[in-house]
Design a protein around this motif. Structure first.
Motif, short mmCIF file in Angstrom:
data_model
loop_
_atom_site.label_atom_id
_atom_site.label_comp_id
_atom_site.label_asym_id
_atom_site.label_seq_id
_atom_site.Cartn_x
_atom_site.Cartn_y
_atom_site.Cartn_z
N THR A 73 0.84 -1.20 0.00
CA THR A 73 0.00 0.00 0.00
C THR A 73 0.87 1.24 0.00
OG1 THR A 73 -1.51 -1.26 1.40
CG2 THR A 73 -1.97 1.07 1.17
N LEU A 74 0.43 2.28 -0.71
CA LEU A 74 1.10 3.58 -0.67
C LEU A 74 0.68 4.27 0.62
CD1 LEU A 74 2.91 5.35 -2.53
CD2 LEU A 74 0.82 6.52 -3.19
N VAL A 75 1.67 4.72 1.42
CA VAL A 75 1.39 5.33 2.72
C VAL A 75 2.21 6.60 2.91
CG1 VAL A 75 0.76 3.12 3.81
CG2 VAL A 75 3.13 3.91 3.91
N ASN A 76 1.83 7.37 3.94
CA ASN A 76 2.62 8.55 4.32
C ASN A 76 3.69 8.14 5.33
OD1 ASN A 76 1.32 8.35 6.82
ND2 ASN A 76 -0.13 9.98 6.38
N GLU A 134 0.17 5.66 7.31
CA GLU A 134 -1.27 5.75 7.03
C GLU A 134 -1.50 5.68 5.52
OE1 GLU A 134 -2.12 8.87 10.71
OE2 GLU A 134 -1.69 9.63 8.70
N ASP A 135 -2.55 4.97 5.13
CA ASP A 135 -2.88 4.85 3.71
C ASP A 135 -3.06 6.22 3.07
OD1 ASP A 135 -2.93 2.16 4.21
OD2 ASP A 135 -5.05 1.88 3.75
N VAL A 136 -2.55 6.36 1.85
CA VAL A 136 -2.74 7.57 1.06
C VAL A 136 -4.02 7.40 0.25
CG1 VAL A 136 -1.81 8.94 -0.85
CG2 VAL A 136 -0.29 8.10 0.93
N ILE A 137 -4.91 8.37 0.36
CA ILE A 137 -6.16 8.36 -0.40
C ILE A 137 -5.96 9.19 -1.67
CG2 ILE A 137 -8.64 8.88 -0.37
CD1 ILE A 137 -7.74 6.63 1.59
N ASN A 138 -6.34 8.65 -2.78
CA ASN A 138 -6.16 9.29 -4.09
C ASN A 138 -7.31 10.27 -4.34
OD1 ASN A 138 -5.13 9.79 -6.65
ND2 ASN A 138 -6.20 8.06 -7.55
N TYR A 184 5.84 6.49 1.06
CA TYR A 184 6.44 5.21 1.40
C TYR A 184 5.53 4.11 0.86
CZ TYR A 184 9.15 7.80 4.89
OH TYR A 184 10.00 8.68 5.51
N ILE A 185 6.07 2.90 0.81
CA ILE A 185 5.21 1.75 0.58
C ILE A 185 5.26 0.89 1.83
CG2 ILE A 185 5.27 1.69 -1.94
CD1 ILE A 185 7.51 -0.44 -1.73
N LYS A 186 4.10 0.36 2.19
CA LYS A 186 4.01 -0.55 3.33
C LYS A 186 3.76 -1.93 2.77
CE LYS A 186 0.53 -0.02 6.18
NZ LYS A 186 -0.33 0.35 7.33
N ILE A 187 4.65 -2.87 3.13
CA ILE A 187 4.55 -4.24 2.65
C ILE A 187 4.11 -5.12 3.81
CG2 ILE A 187 5.78 -6.19 1.61
CD1 ILE A 187 7.45 -2.97 1.22
#
Length: 167
Positions: free
Chosen positions: A50-53, A57-61, A115-118
């Motif tokens: 997931t793309l995160v800050n 926290e998840d980034v909302i597009n 960041y990416i969260k794996i």
């Protein structure tokens, strides 16, 4: 009449040849993640990337600011699709990426801010947070690649390599 036609042909020719051809991916780039264990090359299945800050926290597009897809949703990577038939050589939907995880982003995507969260959905591997860099983006149009080739520093179109650690 003949001079008018000649003049129109000249204008048409100048207009036609003066146009820059566009690539179907002019406004799109990809983030590509290759996640594997130390000493192994196989991509690990069943990951949620997931793309995160910076806080994780998840980034909302919002309003498709970061990607032309998934408007007003969290940006989650998808696995590249194997499209070859049995007993054929491997053939991937995005052939340049092979067995990886992908996320479509805009060309103006500010990679360094994210960041990416794996996360392993099977629970075998530790969760990781990896900061992105501009050179992590796959730039698909040759004109942009040519421009970047004239610059110094890391090159684009290389996957983000993540080595996962078992719990």
């Amino acid at each position: 009449m003949k001079t008018k036609l000649s003049f129109l042909f000249l204008l048409f020719s100048l207009f036609s040849f003066g146009q820059v051809p566009h690539c179907g991916f002019d406004f799109t780039s990809y983030l590509v993640v290759k996640a594997h264990e130390e000493g192994k090359s196989d991509n690990i299945p069943d990951l949620k990337i997931t793309l995160v800050n910076e806080k994780g926290e998840d980034v909302i597009n919002e309003n498709n600011k970061y990607s032309w897809k998934y408007g007003n949703q969290a940006l989650v990577f998808a696995r590249n699709h194997l499209i070859s038939k049995p007993n054929e050589p491997e053939k991937w939907f995005f052939p340049y990426a092979g067995d990886t995880y992908l996320l479509s982003v805009t060309n103006t995507f500010p990679a360094e801010e994210f960041y990416i969260k794996i996360q392993d959905t099977k629970g075998k591997f530790k969760e990781q947070l990896v900061q992105l860099q501009a050179f992590n983006m796959y730039i698909l149009c040759s004109s942009e690649n040519e421009r970047q080739a004239r610059t110094f520093g890391p090159r684009s179109n290389n996957p983000i390599e993540v080595i996962l650690v078992r719990k």
